[in-house]
Every structure is written in structure tokens, then in C-alpha cells.
Design a protein around this motif. Structure first.
Motif, PDB file in Angstrom:
ATOM      1  N   TYR A 212      24.028 -34.388 -18.155  1.00 47.79           N
ATOM      2  CA  TYR A 212      24.189 -34.335 -16.677  1.00 47.79           C
ATOM      3  C   TYR A 212      22.897 -34.444 -15.728  1.00 47.79           C
ATOM      4  N   LYS A 244      28.696 -38.910 -17.347  1.00 51.52           N
ATOM      5  CA  LYS A 244      28.707 -38.079 -16.016  1.00 51.52           C
ATOM      6  C   LYS A 244      27.927 -38.597 -14.813  1.00 51.52           C
ATOM      7  N   ARG A 252      32.250 -45.050 -22.317  1.00 47.48           N
ATOM      8  CA  ARG A 252      31.689 -44.356 -23.738  1.00 47.48           C
ATOM      9  C   ARG A 252      30.232 -45.249 -23.697  1.00 47.48           C
TER      10      ARG A 252
END
Ligand SMILES: Cc1ncc(COP(=O)(O)O)c(C=O)c1O
Length: 396
Positions: A212, A244, A252
Motif C-alpha cells: 500500500y 494498489k 499482476r
């Protein structure tokens, strides 16, 4: 025939929740389940720099031949700097492009299993449930350390440190580098220093799961935990997910990054990871890596991406405050104030599974039964509705 020996497995609870959300016909419904960032229009946006890079990659496409074993060069060259800054000389860093963050975790855990077959992996409790599944897949033994107090909504650093006092050179401890999933509770800089000191004195290895970056306090701030570890430890594992932070979930893209004592060990780690990948899926798909690599290698595109991820992080922080403000007004209490200081996409509301069911059934507000909500599924336009729904459910 042999397949009849197997038991059918229940569907993933999160995917089941998404199915229920999709078949809900109420136009007031809100999806706070699956962890994807949505903009004010309710879309999972293609980031501006990523869209430009997509065009560049396609326009310059001359061949779809295999790429080299480490992955797309621009990506594997620049990805380590994203997390390590310039704390470590590149000749100590092995990096392999992976099938997103999940693939990076798999590769690193498989590498650990090869290096030390009876090693133990320590996971925070709670953690992203897939950590347990990936560890099981690679055959690593798992222990957990207490991480979060559900009553106070704070990271239980002392309890974590007490448990990790049992960890030593044959242990690997996984930390979420920022924006802990599912709690949103992150250690402070001072606490990261303490954890790095503990790793150093106890001699355990550290695996930083980084999914993140940029969505907590900012790009620089969110990488600080990793750099604190890199400054103190001779070896460090980093599983990087681009899903993200680059809004590139379905392509991916990720990297297994291993900081080593010296160049000779770097080469060993690189060759072992290459061989693990070769024998499972051979090579990571090139397209997503080429797109992210194009952004990372180009100053203007990098800046555009950095500006947008900072905007997204700022918007998440504003949504956190917006929800906490409304809940404070509606409940006349500071019960939900923790939402302000938690980081990234998730927080535990701290309500019961029955109350979560009521949120879903009565209001069409979808959350995970643990009461984890995805702040990135909120919008300015539905904050009043969601806050009212929560306030009503806890008042009943
Ligand atoms: C903590 C954590 N690590 C890793 C991942 C890996 O994500 P992906 O494989 O989609 O990059 C996720 C995704 O939800 C996550 O929450």
C-alpha cells in the motif's frame, strides 16, 4: 481416478461478499468489502501516468519474445529504489519481477524454506489471511505474534516485542510495511526503530510486505519502515506489490527484493529465486512490468504518478476524517476516533458480525464479517449514508 479423495473447499469469503454486492439491486448500496481504491465516481481508476505508459508500451512494441529471467529491465532496476531509497548499494540487492505481491511473498517464503527448511515464519495477529495460506503452500512453519488491540484500536507493540523475544536467527518475522491489512494500525517511526533493534539483537530475519505504498502518510513516509530495517540489518526481504500503488491490480505486477550481506550472497539469492520461479511459472508476465517500469524510469511520468498517489492518500485521509466526524456527531462519543489515526485503506469498525450482517441486510453497506471496512470504497457523497447506517446498527 483420484480427485474424489479431495474435499470441496468453501469459496473465498471476500469473493462471496463481492458476488452478494453485485446482485444487490439497491442503488444506495456501498461496497466496503474488497480492498480496491475507488474514486469519487465509484470507479477503480486507471492512474494518469499508467494510462500514458500503457500507450507508450504498446506504441513501441516490436516483439513479444520472452523477457530475461529477472523480468522487465526498467522495472527490476527501479523497483528496489522505490522501497529502499538509497539506503543500500544496488550490488547488495537481488530483485525478481513477480506475479504481484502474492507472487513475491510466495517466492520469498520458498527461498527461506530452501535456505533453512526448519525456519519459522512469524505473522502478526491479525494479518491478511493469505499470508497463512502462502506459508502453508511453501511448507514453512508459522507462529503468530499479537499485533493489535481490538478494544483500544492501537498496535500492541509491547506484546509483539515480548512474543518476538523468542525469535532468533532461524526465524523470519513478517511486518506490513505500512497500512496494515486488516487493521490500519501501523507502528510509529520510534516503534519501527525498536523493532529493528530487536531484530538486530535477536538476529531474526525481517520480511516487509509492502502492498500500500503511498496510501498511508505519503510515498516517503510509507517507505520509512523498510529503510529503518535496511539501515540496521544485514539481510532483509521485501515483497512489493504494485497492485494498489499503481492501480494495476489485474496485470499482476510485483517484485521480490532481497537485501543481502554482499554481492556474492546477492548472486546466490538471485539465482535461487530465478530457479524457483522457473520451476513454478517460469517467467512473470511482461506487460504490467513494462508499464510500471516505464513510469519508474521516466522523470515526468514518475512525478505524475507520485502526484496522483499522494492525491489518493490525501483523499483517503479526508474520508477517514469525514467518517469519524459524522460518527462523533451521531453517537455523541469518540468511539470511532481511531479511524482518523489509522492508515491506508482499512480499519476495523469494532462492531459484531451480527451488526455487520445488519449493515448489509438493512442498508446494503457491505463489510467483511470481522468488521473490516475499506475506506477506499467510501465517497464524499455516501459518507452521511454510511455513518447513519453504522450509528443506527450500533444503537439497535
Ligand atoms: C497485506 C497484503 N499483502 C499482499 C497483497 C498482495 O496483493 P497482490 O497479489 O494483488 O499484489 C495484499 C492484497 O490485498 C495485501 O493486502
Amino acid at each position: 481416478m483420484m480427485l474424489h479423495h479431495l474435499e470441496p473447499l468453501p469459496p473465498d469469503p471476500l469473493l462471496g461478499l463481492t458476488d452478494r454486492f453485485n446482485s444487490d439491486t439497491r442503488d444506495t448500496k456501498v461496497d466496503l468489502g474488497v480492498g480496491m481504491y475507488q474514486n469519487e465516481a465509484g470507479e477503480v481508476p486507471v492512474m494518469r501516468a499508467i494510462r500514458k505508459a500503457e500507450h507508450r508500451v504498446l506504441d513501441s512494441l516490436t516483439s513479444l519474445a520472452y523477457v530475461g529471467a529477472p523480468g522487465v529491465k526498467a522495472f527490476v532496476t527501479h523497483a528496489p529504489t522505490l522501497v529502499l531509497g538509497n539506503t543500500v548499494s544496488p550490488d547488495r540487492v537481488a530483485c525478481l519481477q513477480t506475479i504481484a505481491g502474492t507472487g513475491a511473498l510466495y517466492l520469498i517464503m520458498a527461498l527461506v524454506k530452501r535456505a533453512s527448511p526448519d525456519a519459522t515464519l512469524w505473522l502478526p495477529n491479525p494479518t491478511w489471511p493469505n499470508h497463512h495460506q502462502i506459508a502453508e503452500q511453501t511448507g514453512l512453519s508459522v507462529k503468530t505474534y499479537p499485533y493489535y488491540d481490538r478494544a483500544t484500536h492501537w498496535v500492541t507493540l509491547e506484546a509483539a516485542m515480548d512474543a518476538l523475544a523468542d525469535a532468533g536467527p532461524n526465524d523470519v518475522v513478517l511486518f506490513h510495511a505500512c497500512c496494515h491489512n486488516p487493521t490500519g494500525g501501523d507502528p510509529t517511526v520510534l516503534q519501527w526503530e525498536q523493532l529493528a533493534d530487536l531484530a538486530h539483537t535477536q538476529g531474526f530475519q525481517v520480511l516487509m510486505d509492502t502492498a500500500y505504498l503511498g496510501l498511508g502518510d505519503g510515498l516517503v513516509e510509507d517507505a520509512q519502515s523498510i529503510q529503518i530495517m535496511a539501515n540496521k540489518l544485514p539481510e532483509l526481504f521485501v515483497a512489493l506489490s504494485a497492485s494498489k500503488s499503481f492501480g494495476i491490480y489485474r496485470e499482476r505486477v510485483g517484485a521480490a527484493i532481497v537485501v543481502t550481506r554482499d554481492t556474492a550472497i546477492r548472486d546466490i539469492a538471485q539465482s535461487q529465486m530465478t530457479q524457483i520461479a522457473r520451476s513454478t511459472y517460469s517467467l512473470a508476465p511482461a506487460h504490467g512490468g513494462a508499464v510500471v517500469g516505464t513510469v519508474l524510469a521516466d522523470d515526468a511520468l514518475y512525478q505524475e504518478w507520485a502526484d496522483e498517489i499522494e492525491e489518493m492518500g490525501a483523499r483517503l485521509r479526508a474520508l477517514r476524517n469525514g467518517l469519524a466526524d459524522r460518527l462523533a456527531n451521531l453517537t455523541g462519543s469518540d468511539r470511532f476516533d481511531f479511524i482518523r489515526h489509522e492508515k491506508g485503506m482499512f480499519s476495523f469498525l469494532g462492531i459484531s458480525a451480527a451488526q455487520v450482517d445488519q449493515l448489509i441486510d438493512q442498508f446494503g453497506v457491505y463489510a467483511v464479517s470481522s468488521s473490516r471496512i475499506n475506506i477506499g470504497g467510501l465517497r464524499e457523497a455516501n459518507l452521511d449514508y454510511v455513518a447513519n447506517a453504522i450509528a443506527q446498527v450500533i444503537a439497535d
